[in-house]
Design an enzyme around this catalytic site. Sequence first.
Site, PDB file in Angstrom:
ATOM      1  N   GLY A   2       0.797  -1.093  -0.126  1.00  8.99           N
ATOM      2  CA  GLY A   2       0.075  -0.040  -0.079  1.00  8.99           C
ATOM      3  C   GLY A   2       0.943   1.147  -0.145  1.00  8.99           C
ATOM      4  N   CYS A  51      -6.900  -7.317   3.541  1.00 13.37           N
ATOM      5  CA  CYS A  51      -6.954  -6.330   2.269  1.00 13.37           C
ATOM      6  C   CYS A  51      -8.569  -6.145   1.671  1.00 13.37           C
ATOM      7  CB  CYS A  51      -5.982  -6.604   1.320  1.00 13.37           C
ATOM      8  SG  CYS A  51      -4.225  -6.838   1.840  1.00 13.37           S
TER       9      CYS A  51
END
Length: 253
Positions: A161, A190
Amino acid sequence: MTGAGPAQAGPFRYTLAMHPIQVIERGREDYQPCFDAMRAFTVARTPETPDQVWLVEHPPVYTLGQAGDPAHLLAPDERIPMVQIDRGGQITYHGPGQVVAYLLLDLKRRKLMVRELVNDIEQAVLDTLAAYNLAAERKPGAPGIYLSDGPHRGAKIAALGLKIRNGCSYHGVSLNVQMDLAPFLRINPCGYAGLETVDMATAGGHWQDQPVTAAQQPDIARRLAAALCEVLAAREARALAADKTAATPALAS
């Protein structure tokens, strides 16, 4: 929760490319001060500030991306805080036995697109896993790295990320080495319900004849940092060669 501050190891520098990268080994560090330091570094940097990769291990913490849905924390644990942060993506877990590499890069200076950076990070993780005899792959539309073979095929072993601010990146990638995987069962990793999460030790990773253990984590972290720097340097070299080719006048026949 109180953790150790940044370790004094490093920095060391990879000078494979026009824009060297400093690698800072921060040791075990609580998430919030590390997050604050990343943002402060990015806000304060100038066009001359060297790029850095930070290697960190965090005490147990859940992090939720800026557009993340708290409902993906299925079973809160009072021992594990959740921190809302400004990276992309949903919820993930960080804890002991996991390598975290934060990439603080000037993408404008490197002429690097975000999608290219994501691809390079994923390639560095693939290269690192291959060194420990683990086959893995990307999945379209699902950033991160997943095992591609064996009994844990399809399980996620690395999460990714990023945040881009004024053309500069921070946050990065986490690679599971040998850790307590139970906290992942309390979330939709996620944002994906039922997604298995695995680590290198559980997947059978080994270096020569030695199985992966937590004792190898510093070496794995440095190998990952080296792989990140190598793939970025290779991209820079290709771009430089292309620029030189474009600038070379064609010879008349």
